[in-house]
Design a protein around this motif. Structure first.
Motif, PDB file in Angstrom:
ATOM      1  N   THR A  42      -6.475   5.836  -6.993  1.00 44.38           N
ATOM      2  CA  THR A  42      -6.679   5.563  -5.565  1.00 44.38           C
ATOM      3  C   THR A  42      -5.733   4.466  -5.082  1.00 44.38           C
ATOM      4  N   VAL A  43      -5.596   3.401  -5.875  1.00 42.80           N
ATOM      5  CA  VAL A  43      -4.664   2.319  -5.509  1.00 42.80           C
ATOM      6  C   VAL A  43      -3.240   2.852  -5.456  1.00 42.80           C
ATOM      7  N   ALA A  44      -2.851   3.663  -6.454  1.00 36.81           N
ATOM      8  CA  ALA A  44      -1.495   4.203  -6.498  1.00 36.81           C
ATOM      9  C   ALA A  44      -1.195   5.052  -5.258  1.00 36.81           C
ATOM     10  N   ILE A  45      -2.162   5.850  -4.827  1.00 36.96           N
ATOM     11  CA  ILE A  45      -1.972   6.666  -3.627  1.00 36.96           C
ATOM     12  C   ILE A  45      -1.935   5.789  -2.376  1.00 36.96           C
ATOM     13  N   TYR A  46      -2.832   4.800  -2.327  1.00 36.59           N
ATOM     14  CA  TYR A  46      -2.944   3.922  -1.146  1.00 36.59           C
ATOM     15  C   TYR A  46      -1.628   3.201  -0.876  1.00 36.59           C
ATOM     16  N   VAL A  47      -1.026   2.630  -1.929  1.00 36.44           N
ATOM     17  CA  VAL A  47       0.192   1.839  -1.709  1.00 36.44           C
ATOM     18  C   VAL A  47       1.392   2.719  -1.385  1.00 36.44           C
ATOM     19  N   ARG A  48       1.290   4.010  -1.621  1.00 34.58           N
ATOM     20  CA  ARG A  48       2.361   4.914  -1.213  1.00 34.58           C
ATOM     21  C   ARG A  48       2.151   5.419   0.210  1.00 34.58           C
TER      22      ARG A  48
END
Length: 445
Positions: free
Chosen positions: A199-205
């Protein structure tokens, strides 16, 4: 019929008392005692029954050996929060993950999972890791929403990754094996960590400026940080590994954990006598609160059984024409609503005695005992959601007290992606019970 109306009226009174901020233990005790008196043909008969209950019920309930594990794990968590373990966990996770985009937030999640494995409390995990991780997230210029939302959501990992106080209470209520519940919780807990990091990886993209890359640490710092978490791994391995291996039961395992964490604190972090006394007092307060809630729940359960409320609710759902998964969905929705009104422990103690008999009578293609284990893990994940669900969202309030400069609406906005991730996890565990039951089955062979 009169008693049934009285029972549902008692439920209404209970929620009214909770809504006006009467402590839930006192609310349940009051409704249980008054309801039992009113449910009898004559008040003096009801009063005599109530006095007999008060004479015997407390001892009968609190002499349960399984309850002795609670103060031990609570004390272990209290000591862990005072020994710098959270700082070492975050430092090691940040050394490995910080160089990635959003990596410091991922490190905070790993730190929450590791600390939750020793602490067993979501609120304590959120509070302790918030003080450690939020300054670093702020230093690396993470957005307020992502920084506070990550730590608030990461704190929920403490409720499921064993040992967990709420998990122990659930096992006691439904008479499940605590070791089996711990085994069942491990894979879903690790799944939560992985999904949160995704979720964090998707959010920061999606929001590129919300989570920049951290610094690449030198090799010697990476090695030093990694060596710093060896005590955590050793303590977790001795406590939880010993339980899974059948070397000892949860209560002696928790006692061993207390000794190991205390020794770590004395040798590594200079644990003071004052901090040790504070941990003991905190354990006494928390344990007393849990025991009083359990006592109130037992009084309430006796009243509701006399009024016929659980049986009436079970009969209604069984005859409603709905399938097992439709009824399970209704129960999950009910827990989500409860999560907006009360804390996780109170929710489990209050609601499980009503809903478990309903679920136990349904056919999910599992054995009755497997159903008990699987349902418990699913519900505990839903209870996790209550910790980040408005308007209560206890973890959100805790993080807001640490990050006073961040408006609460930003923190709630930050936890919403994690809330959606949790819904996905619930769907996966409901659709594939084997995820939950795999490890207990392997350990039983």
């Amino acid at each position: 019929m009169d008693n049934l109306v009285l029972g549902f009226g008692g439920l209404g009174a209970l929620f009214l008392l909770i809504a006006i901020r009467v402590p839930i233990a006192y609310s349940m005790i009051l409704v249980g005692l008054v309801g039992t008196v009113l449910a009898m043909p004559r008040a003096e008969i009801g009063l005599r029954i109530v006095l007999n209950q008060l004479k015997d019920l407390g001892y009968a309930q609190f002499s349960n050996y399984d309850l002795s594990v609670l103060p031990m794990f609570i004390l272990m968590g209290g000591l862990a929060s005072r020994t710098g373990l959270s700082r070492d966990l975050f430092r090691a996770a940040n050394a490995w993950l910080g160089r990635m985009r959003g990596g410091v937030a991922m490190a905070a999640l790993v730190g929450c999972a590791g600390f939750g494995a020793l602490c067993g409390s979501s609120t304590a995990t959120a509070s302790t890791m918030g003080q450690v991780a939020l300054p670093e997230l702020k230093r690396y210029k993470f957005s307020n929403a992502l920084a506070t939302g990550t730590v608030a959501a990461g704190g929920t990992l403490g409720i499921l990754i064993p040992p967990s106080v709420v998990l122990i209470v659930y096992a006691i209520i439904v008479e499940a094996n605590i070791v089996t519940m711990f085994a069942a919780a491990l894979i879903p807990g690790l799944l939560a960590l992985v999904l949160f990091m995704v979720t964090v990886a998707i959010y920061v993209r999606v929001f590129p400026g919300s989570g920049p890359e951290g610094e690449k640490v030198p090799r010697h710092e990476l090695v030093a940080a990694t060596l710093g978490v060896i005590p955590v791994v050793v303590i977790f391995g001795i406590v939880i590994g010993g339980i899974y291996a059948g070397i000892y039961n949860p209560t002696p395992a928790a006692a061993i954990g207390v000794v190991l964490v205390a020794l770590y604190g004395i040798v590594h972090a200079g644990l003071s006598w004052r901090a040790f006394v504070d941990a003991l007092l905190e354990t006494a307060r928390t344990t007393g609160m849990i025991y009083l809630i359990l006592f109130g729940a037992e009084l309430l359960k006796i009243f509701m059984a006399r009024a016929g409320v659980p049986q009436a609710a079970a009969d209604y759902l069984m005859n409603s024409g709905m399938g097992p998964y439709e009824i399970l969905t209704l129960v999950i929705v009910a827990f989500l609503i409860f999560g907006c009104l009360m804390d996780s422990l109170s929710m489990v103690i209050l609601a499980i005695p009503f809903f478990w008999p309903v679920i136990a009578g349904l056919d999910f293609g599992l054995t009755p005992y497997d159903t008990k284990i699987w349902f418990g893990i699913v519900i505990l994940i839903v209870v996790e959601l209550g910790l980040i669900t408005p308007p209560v969202g206890l973890n959100v309030f805790i993080i807001n007290q640490i990050a006073k400069d961040v408006p609460m609406r930003q923190t709630f906005a930050g936890v919403m992606p994690f809330f959606a991730t949790e819904i996905v996890r619930v769907v996966l565990l409901v659709a594939f019970p084997a995820i939950t039951l795999l490890l207990p089955r392997l350990l039983s062979n």
